[in-house]
Design a protein around this motif. Structure first.
Motif, PDB file in Angstrom:
ATOM      1  N   ARG A  36      -5.837   0.499   2.184  1.00 47.57           N
ATOM      2  CA  ARG A  36      -6.236  -0.491   1.182  1.00 47.57           C
ATOM      3  C   ARG A  36      -5.022  -1.168   0.551  1.00 47.57           C
ATOM      4  O   ARG A  36      -5.106  -2.276   0.034  1.00 47.57           O
ATOM      5  N   GLU A  37      -3.889  -0.475   0.588  1.00 47.89           N
ATOM      6  CA  GLU A  37      -2.636  -1.047   0.072  1.00 47.89           C
ATOM      7  C   GLU A  37      -1.814  -1.672   1.201  1.00 47.89           C
ATOM      8  O   GLU A  37      -0.629  -1.949   1.033  1.00 47.89           O
ATOM      9  N   ASN A  38      -2.470  -1.864   2.367  1.00 47.18           N
ATOM     10  CA  ASN A  38      -1.833  -2.447   3.546  1.00 47.18           C
ATOM     11  C   ASN A  38      -0.647  -1.602   4.022  1.00 47.18           C
ATOM     12  O   ASN A  38       0.383  -2.120   4.456  1.00 47.18           O
ATOM     13  N   ILE A  39      -0.804  -0.275   3.904  1.00 48.30           N
ATOM     14  CA  ILE A  39       0.204   0.664   4.410  1.00 48.30           C
ATOM     15  C   ILE A  39      -0.439   1.390   5.585  1.00 48.30           C
ATOM     16  O   ILE A  39      -1.313   2.241   5.389  1.00 48.30           O
TER      17      ILE A  39
ATOM     18  N   GLN B 172      -7.533   9.891   2.797  1.00 45.88           N
ATOM     19  CA  GLN B 172      -6.282   9.460   2.183  1.00 45.88           C
ATOM     20  C   GLN B 172      -5.634   8.348   3.003  1.00 45.88           C
ATOM     21  O   GLN B 172      -5.004   7.438   2.456  1.00 45.88           O
ATOM     22  N   LYS B 173      -5.812   8.415   4.316  1.00 44.39           N
ATOM     23  CA  LYS B 173      -5.317   7.339   5.172  1.00 44.39           C
ATOM     24  C   LYS B 173      -5.984   6.020   4.800  1.00 44.39           C
ATOM     25  O   LYS B 173      -5.352   4.947   4.810  1.00 44.39           O
TER      26      LYS B 173
ATOM     27  N   ALA C 152      -2.610   4.012  -8.726  1.00 47.39           N
ATOM     28  CA  ALA C 152      -1.378   4.571  -8.171  1.00 47.39           C
ATOM     29  C   ALA C 152      -0.538   3.475  -7.531  1.00 47.39           C
ATOM     30  O   ALA C 152      -1.056   2.595  -6.840  1.00 47.39           O
ATOM     31  N   LYS C 153       0.738   3.536  -7.756  1.00 50.12           N
ATOM     32  CA  LYS C 153       1.641   2.488  -7.287  1.00 50.12           C
ATOM     33  C   LYS C 153       2.540   3.035  -6.178  1.00 50.12           C
ATOM     34  O   LYS C 153       3.205   4.049  -6.355  1.00 50.12           O
ATOM     35  N   PHE C 154       2.491   2.382  -5.043  1.00 46.94           N
ATOM     36  CA  PHE C 154       3.388   2.740  -3.949  1.00 46.94           C
ATOM     37  C   PHE C 154       4.625   1.846  -4.021  1.00 46.94           C
ATOM     38  O   PHE C 154       4.523   0.655  -4.295  1.00 46.94           O
TER      39      PHE C 154
END
Length: 455
Positions: A189-192, A183-184, A126-128
């Motif tokens: 993991r995507e540094n969000i 989910q957090k 999945a791409k943020f």
């Protein structure tokens, strides 16, 4: 105790001994049932015991042979798997990336004579990304007016999350059973970095947007003429007691003909919880044996249908208590399901289904009813076989009512299937934060259940 027994009359002593024997039989049957539940196969399909050679009844040898033949008969309910035809083709709707690979070395003196194609299924995580709206302002040369394009409508006004992100969060929690804290971790993991309270707020506001659509679903469900109903527990945090939970319930209404499912939350399992939907209901109402439904089923405008799957489970529990009679009942119930399978495979319409049931199922139901009427007199009420027969005997009219119309179902399994995601979800997120949160979850459970039926 022994001295007390010595003072009893012969008749009273017989009664005491009889009562004690009955209690022992009951406890032994319960123990056997619990052992079966713990260690036995967890399936509803039943197969007669081919090794059974003796029946505990004083009947003629011809009847014994007939019963043995019935017990040896098998009606298999598991779909036969087709012969394996090799690897399944990859879905045609997926985008394709072609990678051409040529042999190494000098190919100038060679001619291409063909190619071999190998496919593999790949996944891109999945791409943020950030969607930035840039709205340019324009002003009149005389400075009398300023124009700017309107911002497209957003799910959460002035909020950060887009519609796709909110859909992913709701799907993750209520369909894939991922609690928000997990989910957090995915975001992290995507540094969000997003606070738990923020994600919870997004979820609440996204669910609130579904209220108008949910209200329309409630209105439509009330007007349907055939509903299957069941309920399932959900723990809810108790605001009055820190750390304590309240046992609430989802009441689930499935309309088989329309293919809709409605989840409605209530803090109680009492009959009042069903009033919003069933209070004015008219038509066919199919339920399990829970006593609350009896009041609604007895209404003049309602035809109450029972569930043969629940009846079958009662006899399955009795296999360790009275194998011969439990098997006989199960074999006849299997004959009813065999008719349903043939009807489904032949894709018959409602009228054809009714004719088929009357021609094949009615005789089986009559035979089973006559047999239970005779045998129930010879069973102990507290024994498992006695309970099974009493369950069916008390609901005989409701169990037979599916013969009235070819649109009706033999059991309540479809609504039970719709409930399964709740059972999986509560093992992960454990409880709802409040009664209001439980009702908001009921909305999304409703729509996910409907979408799964459309698939």
């Amino acid at each position: 105790m022994e001295k007390a027994l010595e003072n009893l009359s012969k008749e009273d002593l017989i009664k005491v001994i009889s009562s004690r024997d009955e209690k022992i039989d009951y406890l032994e049957s319960q123990l056997a049932m619990y052992k079966r539940m713990q260690f036995g196969q967890k399936r509803e399909r039943f197969e007669g015991d081919p090794d059974q050679t003796m029946l505990p009844f004083n009947v003629e040898s011809a009847k014994i042979e007939q019963q043995q033949e019935e017990i040896k008969e098998k009606i298999e309910y598991v779909r036969k798997r087709p012969n394996h035809k090799g690897r399944a083709k990859l879905p045609a709707h997926l985008p394709m990336e072609e990678i051409e690979i040529h042999p190494e070395g000098d190919l100038s003196q060679m001619v291409c004579i063909g190619k071999e194609i190998t496919e593999e299924l790949e996944c891109e995580p999945a791409k943020f990304y950030i969607k930035r709206y840039i709205r340019y302002k324009y002003a009149a040369k005389d400075k009398s007016a300023v124009a700017i394009a309107e911002l497209p409508e957003r799910v959460i006004d002035k909020g950060i999350p887009g519609a796709g992100l909110l859909a992913m969060i709701l799907t993750g929690k209520y369909q894939d059973h991922l609690p928000l804290y997990r989910q957090k971790q995915i975001f992290a993991r995507e540094n969000i970095q997003i606070a738990s309270s923020t994600i919870e707020g997004w979820t609440r506001q996204a669910l609130e947007k579904l209220e108008p659509l949910y209200e329309q679903l409630v209105f439509q469900t009330k007007s349907h003429g055939y509903l299957q109903v069941d309920e399932t527990p959900i723990k809810v945090l108790d605001s009055d007691k820190k750390g304590a939970t309240h046992q609430g319930y989802y009441w689930v209404y499935h309309a088989p003909l329309e293919g809709t499912v409605l989840f409605d939350y209530s803090p109680t399992r009492g009959g009042i919880a069903a009033v919003p939907i069933l209070g004015t209901f008219k038509g066919y109402l199919q339920t399990d044996g829970y006593g609350v439904y009896e009041k609604y089923g007895k209404k003049k405008e309602v035809t109450h249908l029972a569930c043969w799957a629940h009846a079958r489970r009662e006899f399955e529990k009795a296999l360790d208590n009275d194998q011969a009679r439990a098997q006989k009942a199960l074999l006849m119930i299997q004959q009813l399901y065999a008719v349903e399978r043939r009807v489904k495979d032949a894709k018959l319409n409602a009228e054809q289904t009714k004719e088929c049931r009357l021609a094949e199922s009615l005789s089986v139901i009559n035979e089973l009813g006559k047999w239970i009427f005779e045998e129930i007199k010879n069973t102990l009420p507290k024994s498992q076989i006695g309970k099974a027969m009493a369950y069916v005997y008390a609901r005989w009219d409701a169990l037979s009512a599916y013969l009235y119309d070819g649109n009706l179902h033999i059991d309540n399994n479809l609504v039970e299937n719709a409930i399964r995601p709740v059972a999986l979800g509560r093992k992960n997120y454990l409880f709802a934060g409040s009664h209001e949160a439980a009702q908001r979850a009921a909305m999304i459970y409703s729509f996910f259940a409907i979408c799964k039926k459309i698939e």
